[in-house]
Write a protein that holds these residues in place. Structure first.
Motif, short mmCIF file in Angstrom:
data_model
loop_
_atom_site.label_atom_id
_atom_site.label_comp_id
_atom_site.label_asym_id
_atom_site.label_seq_id
_atom_site.Cartn_x
_atom_site.Cartn_y
_atom_site.Cartn_z
N SER A 33 -3.67 -13.69 0.76
CA SER A 33 -2.69 -14.60 0.13
C SER A 33 -3.00 -16.06 0.41
O SER A 33 -2.52 -16.95 -0.30
N ASP A 34 -3.82 -16.34 1.43
CA ASP A 34 -4.09 -17.72 1.82
C ASP A 34 -4.94 -18.46 0.80
O ASP A 34 -4.98 -19.70 0.80
N VAL A 35 -5.62 -17.76 -0.12
CA VAL A 35 -6.47 -18.44 -1.10
C VAL A 35 -5.71 -18.75 -2.39
O VAL A 35 -6.25 -19.40 -3.28
N TYR A 36 -4.45 -18.32 -2.48
CA TYR A 36 -3.68 -18.49 -3.71
C TYR A 36 -2.67 -19.63 -3.59
O TYR A 36 -2.16 -19.92 -2.50
N SER A 37 -2.40 -20.23 -4.74
CA SER A 37 -1.28 -21.15 -4.89
C SER A 37 -0.31 -20.52 -5.88
O SER A 37 -0.72 -19.73 -6.75
N PHE A 38 0.96 -20.88 -5.77
CA PHE A 38 1.98 -20.23 -6.58
C PHE A 38 2.75 -21.28 -7.38
O PHE A 38 3.19 -22.30 -6.82
#
Length: 265
Positions: A235-240
């Motif tokens: 999840s650390d490589v994603y932006s939301f």
């Protein structure tokens, strides 16, 4: 997917994913001309504004070849696949000799963007690649009405997750739709999830079922889902992002590059 209207025509070439995003392989045989024309053209305007400048910088070949873009005193031109030349056309471009090299800073504005129109188009991409049998299994009637209408939802849309894709931008877009096999206690996993790779970016999004509450509507739920499923990376490589905004905004990307150098992807 099907129609009983005898006046409906299917004469135009329909792309499952918009051609300006580099799609040269995924076509549809069951999309009518009205959906392929009027509906898609209305929604595509926002996506072109949102990703158009990036398509130029990443040398994505669209319907009419490579796009050039002139903005803020900089002309971006694709000279060959994977190579973009930036030319300074104004003395207002910020330049500096920091770190031993002459660099320039510039911003590129795509134009008016309605984020909810982009979500509609992403959902349309996802539904387009479903088989007729799979499409009929899902309760997409209200979703299709939302996509084709000019109206917007006030709230309730899931967030969209994105990260830098692992595939080169010159490769055709990739789309994959996942369906949940059975009910999950606590509704941690959405019924339908789409993985879309376009313009060197991976997008993950829940296909909205308008009559049901969104599952992935917060960053915390997204992070928990990504860690639990494990197939999309950490999840650390994603932006939301919240794509529910129904008002016009301006897209903008900023870059700092070496003067006279080409951008190579």
């Amino acid at each position: 997917k099907s129609t009983k209207d005898p006046g409906t025509t299917f004469s135009n070439v329909a792309h499952a994913i918009s051609e300006f995003l580099g799609n040269k392989r995924l076509f549809l045989n069951d999309e009518c001309d009205q959906c392929n024309g009027k509906v898609i053209n209305r929604l595509e305007g926002s996506l072109v504004s949102y990703l158009g400048p990036l398509c130029t910088l990443l040398s994505v070949r669209g319907k009419k070849g490579f796009r050039s873009h002139s903005e803020s005193g900089v002309l971006a031109t694709v000279t060959s696949p994977g190579q973009v030349v930036l030319q300074i056309t104004s003395d207002k471009v910020q330049q500096s000799d920091k770190d031993g090299g002459l660099t320039m800073k510039f911003a590129m504005k795509g134009g008016n963007v309605v984020m909810q129109d982009i979500y509609k188009l992403l959902a349309k991409f996802a539904l387009s690649v479903l088989s007729t049998e799979e499409f009929c299994k899902g309760d997409f009637k209200n979703t299709c009405r939302w996509i084709s209408s000019c109206g917007y939802l006030d709230a309730g849309l899931p967030l969209v997750a994105s990260c830098v894709g692992k595939r080169r931008s010159s490769i055709n877009p990739r789309v994959c739709v996942y369906r949940r096999k059975s009910a999950v206690k606590g509704a941690r996993i959405p019924e339908y999830l789409c993985e879309l790779e376009i313009v060197a970016t991976r997008y993950l999004f829940e296909i909205p079922l308008i009559h049901k509450s969104a599952v992935l509507d917060t960053a915390e739920k997204w992070k928990s889902f990504l860690e639990e499923v494990g197939i999309f990376g950490g999840s650390d490589v994603y932006s939301f992002f919240d794509f529910s905004n129904d008002s016009n905004i301006f897209s903008r990307i900023s870059r700092t590059v070496a003067k006279h150098d080409s951008i190579r992807i």
